[in-house]
Design a protein around this motif. Structure first.
Motif, PDB file in Angstrom:
ATOM      1  N   SER A 157       0.837  -1.200   0.000  1.00 12.50           N
ATOM      2  CA  SER A 157       0.000   0.000   0.000  1.00 12.50           C
ATOM      3  C   SER A 157       0.867   1.244   0.000  1.00 12.50           C
ATOM      4  CB  SER A 157      -0.874   0.005   1.246  1.00 12.50           C
ATOM      5  OG  SER A 157      -0.059   0.080   2.387  1.00 12.50           O
ATOM      6  N   THR A 158       0.271   2.353  -0.399  1.00 15.15           N
ATOM      7  CA  THR A 158       0.946   3.637  -0.286  1.00 15.15           C
ATOM      8  C   THR A 158       0.125   4.516   0.643  1.00 15.15           C
ATOM      9  OG1 THR A 158      -0.277   4.435  -2.211  1.00 15.15           O
ATOM     10  CG2 THR A 158       1.920   3.542  -2.599  1.00 15.15           C
ATOM     11  N   ASP A 159       0.790   5.511   1.236  1.00 19.68           N
ATOM     12  CA  ASP A 159       0.083   6.517   2.021  1.00 19.68           C
ATOM     13  C   ASP A 159      -0.135   7.718   1.117  1.00 19.68           C
ATOM     14  OD1 ASP A 159       1.020   4.689   3.884  1.00 19.68           O
ATOM     15  OD2 ASP A 159       1.131   6.188   5.467  1.00 19.68           O
ATOM     16  N   GLY A 160      -1.300   8.296   1.181  1.00 21.20           N
ATOM     17  CA  GLY A 160      -1.574   9.462   0.343  1.00 21.20           C
ATOM     18  C   GLY A 160      -2.756  10.233   0.879  1.00 21.20           C
ATOM     19  N   GLY A 162      -6.719  11.177   0.582  1.00 18.07           N
ATOM     20  CA  GLY A 162      -8.051  10.921   0.064  1.00 18.07           C
ATOM     21  C   GLY A 162      -8.881  12.160   0.314  1.00 18.07           C
ATOM     22  N   TYR A 263      -4.387   5.204   3.766  1.00 14.69           N
ATOM     23  CA  TYR A 263      -3.826   4.207   2.859  1.00 14.69           C
ATOM     24  C   TYR A 263      -4.645   4.200   1.564  1.00 14.69           C
ATOM     25  CZ  TYR A 263      -1.822   2.553   7.269  1.00 14.69           C
ATOM     26  OH  TYR A 263      -1.171   2.470   8.461  1.00 14.69           O
ATOM     27  N   ASN A 264      -3.977   3.959   0.445  1.00 15.95           N
ATOM     28  CA  ASN A 264      -4.656   4.059  -0.847  1.00 15.95           C
ATOM     29  C   ASN A 264      -5.903   3.174  -0.936  1.00 15.95           C
ATOM     30  OD1 ASN A 264      -2.947   1.820  -0.826  1.00 15.95           O
ATOM     31  ND2 ASN A 264      -2.630   1.839  -3.020  1.00 15.95           N
ATOM     32  N   TYR A 285      -8.127   9.804  -4.747  1.00 17.50           N
ATOM     33  CA  TYR A 285      -6.896   9.526  -4.001  1.00 17.50           C
ATOM     34  C   TYR A 285      -5.712  10.045  -4.798  1.00 17.50           C
ATOM     35  CZ  TYR A 285      -3.031   6.927  -1.910  1.00 17.50           C
ATOM     36  OH  TYR A 285      -1.850   6.586  -1.304  1.00 17.50           O
ATOM     37  N   ILE A 287      -1.251  10.402  -4.664  1.00 15.87           N
ATOM     38  CA  ILE A 287       0.059  10.343  -4.014  1.00 15.87           C
ATOM     39  C   ILE A 287       0.735  11.658  -4.345  1.00 15.87           C
ATOM     40  CG2 ILE A 287       2.279   9.164  -3.911  1.00 15.87           C
ATOM     41  CD1 ILE A 287       0.859   6.651  -4.931  1.00 15.87           C
ATOM     42  N   TYR A 333      -5.992  -2.844  -3.299  1.00 21.65           N
ATOM     43  CA  TYR A 333      -4.583  -2.799  -2.961  1.00 21.65           C
ATOM     44  C   TYR A 333      -3.831  -3.645  -3.986  1.00 21.65           C
ATOM     45  CZ  TYR A 333      -5.199  -0.593   1.603  1.00 21.65           C
ATOM     46  OH  TYR A 333      -5.474   0.289   2.609  1.00 21.65           O
ATOM     47  N   ALA A 353      -3.780   4.974  -8.616  1.00 18.46           N
ATOM     48  CA  ALA A 353      -3.877   4.972  -7.160  1.00 18.46           C
ATOM     49  C   ALA A 353      -3.565   3.587  -6.601  1.00 18.46           C
ATOM     50  CB  ALA A 353      -5.277   5.406  -6.729  1.00 18.46           C
TER      51      ALA A 353
END
Lengths: 389, 339
Positions: A157-160, A162, A263-264, A285, A287, A333, A353
């Motif tokens: 997962s990536t943090d971004g 929302g 988390y995405n 979403y 990044i 994911y 995303a």
């Protein structure tokens, strides 16, 4: 002395016999449905004598029918339990006797737990689907678990950010929607306050992200850098409504929140839920262009697991291309499973995303585990941020 | 008609037979007589036996766990399973190579950082205010129940206890649905036209007080009801005959006589409220600093079981010591009153 308790009297024997019969009847009843459900298409596989598997995974992290299909295929009863924080998992693992057979910690936590001797070594001969996995992802996991001896990647997962597209654009027409400034610049955060900002309750993630925003090394363990990050966080604290790692999915979906650092996959699930509810809420979403962190969640087997063979079987099942694809299609994911790509929905496969573009991917940093002293400092900083003092 | 009666009678007979059978089974599984005879051999029987049982309970489920926590609080963290150093270490084969790892630093640490004291004080403040509100709401309710007719009392007390049949966690979760911006209460008020915009109620201190008062109200009502119900009403009549006004009679007769109920109720609410974790974390704001939350953070985020244990021990001392002093003082005044 009078003998009050006569262990050999007829009545006692009768009672014990009745109990024994009752107990065995009960246990048979429990085992029966699983077997009958499986009898039609049961596949011979290496399982433990007791056909039970206790799984501990992140909340909202699997397709609805994955567990059901596995139960039907192998006749193993699955008890599926969920969590929403790595810290909780680590405490349960270090306490021991958790009762779980498969656990899914993030890799930087898994690294510490492997060092503490919590997990069993995998029996690779039982994991025949390991070839489906992307070698690059396996190599990344090996950074935390040398030689991939204990852990298999599940999803990453990536943090971004929302955000509620319409509300944010209405409040801030020139909003920097591709930058962390949207959350970390008090100028914008103040405008979003009443609409609602939520931040993950994940100290190490947020530290890394603020450091990225400030142009520092995201994995820095320098206390001075942490102070800078804290100062930045404190500037926006009055504008943050929630610090939570699971509630924001629902809140974004029903319009209770404008912006969430999350988390995405969670944000995309919120988008899907809003779409299904037809409530007119449009979630996106992103990044941010400064970059972000990437987390690989890994499947491991506790050393004291009672059903290790069933656990291997389930791991192997999750690595089947169709199963991995179905899970990614549901939870949005990315999985590290190359063979599953053929079964992914186009909308998921082509969604930046979920699977970021090469350009964005280059800006993603894996998060590393931190030393105990630094961790205490980080937690203390986090408490100050949470309480705003 | 007759048949129905017969059926009913046989059902009752069957039921009582079943109960008797179960009792007999228990009688033989649990060797009561054996335990009793063993205890009698050590000189524990009759009244002493009855008194010994709660002590045994306390020993098993309070004192021994307390010792374990105390032990951990003097230890140090390490990355292992369990994540703290053993208190006693054998460094060699012989007994004299035993090493004690006692480390009082965890308690010093609690003093050095203002976080812990702040959290203690804030928890005591929140619990104190919540207890007061609970008393103000619970007292009239208990009074009304105790003064209602006999056949109503049972029903009313049942209604007080009934919520316990649902899980505590579920009931607190239900408040989220009621209080949130999009929730029942806001929608109702909007519909009534009382407010134009949803009020922010969830994640506020108001929600924490509401949650505590709601959850612990029965614990306040029950002891109050018990004392108020036993009260001698002729005392109030006498006061009235002597020209005392109802309010004065209430303050000089009813309140002092119900003091044991007030004290018991307040303690039953205050003690769990101080260490409350679920209500503030589900309903409260992120910036509420409660000792239960601090304990959680020590345990789960810092993975520092020793410091977490030290916090727990300190909490116990802060709560238990004043209470023991209070009890002693009460016992002394009671003795003085009798003499």
């Amino acid at each position: 002395m009078t003998v009050f308790f006569r262990p050999h009297s007829l009545l006692v024997k009768l009672v014990w016999m009745t109990l024994a019969v009752l107990l065995s009847a009960c246990s048979k009843k429990e085992a029966a449905p699983a077997q009958s459900a499986a009898s039609a298409t049961v596949v011979t596989a290496v399982t433990d004598d007791e056909k039970v598997l206790n799984v501990y995974n992140w909340s909202d992290y699997i397709a609805d029918d994955t567990v059901k299909n596995f139960e039907a295929k192998y006749g193993v009863k699955v008890n599926y339990d969920v969590f929403d924080s790595n810290e909780l998992v680590e405490t349960k693992m270090l306490a021991g006797s958790s009762g779980y057979d498969i656990v899914v910690p993030s890799s930087q936590f898994m690294e510490r737990q492997v060092k503490a001797g919590v997990f069993a070594k995998l029996d690779k001969s039982l994991l025949t689907n390991i070839g489906n996995l992307d070698p690059a992802t396996l190599k990344q996991v090996a950074m935390y678990d040398p030689g991939n001896e204990h852990a298999i990647p599940y999803m990453w997962s990536t943090d971004g950010i929302g955000y509620n597209v319409d509300k944010v654009k209405k409040l801030i027409p020139d909003a920097p929607l591709d930058s962390w400034a949207l959350i970390f610049d008090p100028k914008y955060a103040a405008k979003l306050k009443d609409c609602g900002i939520s931040i993950l309750d994940a100290p190490s993630d947020i530290r890394s992200i603020v450091l990225i925003y400030l142009g520092k090394d995201p994995n820095s363990q320098n206390p001075e850098d942490l102070k800078l990050a804290e100062a930045q966080l404190m500037k926006i604290r009055p504008y943050v409504r929630k610090i939570n790692s699971s509630q924001y999915i629902e809140d974004l979906a029903n319009g209770d929140l404008c912006v969430a650092l999350g988390y995405n996959g969670d944000v995309l699930q919120a988008r899907d839920r809003a779409f299904e509810a037809k409530n007119g809420i449009n979630i996106a979403y992103v990044i941010p262009k400064e970059g972000s962190i990437v987390t690989i969640d890994t499947m491991v087997i506790p050393a004291d697991a009672k059903h290790p063979k069933n656990a291997h079987l389930f791991m192997n099942y999750l690595m089947e291309p169709e199963v991995a694809a179905a899970n990614s299609n549901k939870v949005n994911y990315a999985n590290g499973n190359t063979a599953s790509e053929a079964f992914l929905n186009e909308s998921v496969k082509n969604d930046p995303a979920v699977y970021p573009t090469a350009e964005i991917k280059a800006k993603l940093t894996p998060e590393l585990s931190v030393a105990d002293d630094y961790n205490r400092l980080l937690t203390r900083t986090w408490t100050r941020f949470q309480t705003g003092k | 008609m007759k048949l129905e009666q017969q059926v009913r009678a046989s059902r009752v007979a069957g039921f009582s037979a079943a109960v008797q059978f179960i009792l007999q089974v228990f009688h033989y599984i649990v060797p009561y007589h054996w335990v009793a005879s063993r205890l009698a051999r050590w000189g524990v029987k009759g009244q002493r036996l009855v008194v010994a049982l709660p002590y045994l309970w306390l020993l098993l489920f309070f004192f021994i766990p307390f010792l374990i926590v105390l032990k951990i609080s003097f230890s140090l963290t390490q990355l292992s399973m369990p994540p703290y150093q053993p208190l006693v270490q054998w460094t060699g084969e012989q007994l004299n190579q035993l090493r004690l790892n006692i480390n009082p630093g965890n308690f010093q640490y609690l003093w050095q950082d203002s976080l812990y004291l702040d959290a203690f004080l804030n928890s005591i403040k929140v619990a104190g205010i919540a207890t007061l509100i609970t008393l103000l709401i619970g007292y009239p309710m208990a009074y009304a129940i105790a003064r209602s007719s006999v056949q109503w009392r049972g029903v009313l007390m049942m209604m007080v206890i009934l919520p316990f049949w649902t899980s505590f966690l579920l009931r607190v979760y239900a408040w989220i649905g009621i209080l949130k911006n999009n929730g029942l209460l806001n929608n109702f008020l909007l519909w009534l036209g009382v407010i134009d915009e949803p009020m922010v109620m969830l994640q506020t201190n108001f929600a924490v007080y509401l949650g505590i008062v709601y959850s612990y109200l029965p614990f306040m009502i029950m002891p109050l009801y018990a004392t108020l119900e036993k009260m001698d009403l002729t005392l109030l009549e006498a006061a009235k005959d002597l020209g005392c006004r109802p309010l004065r009679a209430f303050l000089t007769i009813t309140v002092p006589l119900s003091m044991p109920g007030i004290v018991a109720g307040c303690m039953l609410v205050f003690i769990p409220a101080v260490g409350e974790f679920v209500i503030p974390s589900l309903l409260g704001p992120s910036d509420s600093l409660m000792i239960g939350k601090v304990l959680w953070t020590e345990f789960f985020n810092n993975r520092d079981w020793p410091v977490a244990s030290a916090v727990a021990i300190a909490l116990l001392l802060v709560l238990v010591v004043p209470m023991v002093c209070f009890q002693r003082a009460q016992a002394r005044t009671a003795e003085a009153g009798e003499a």
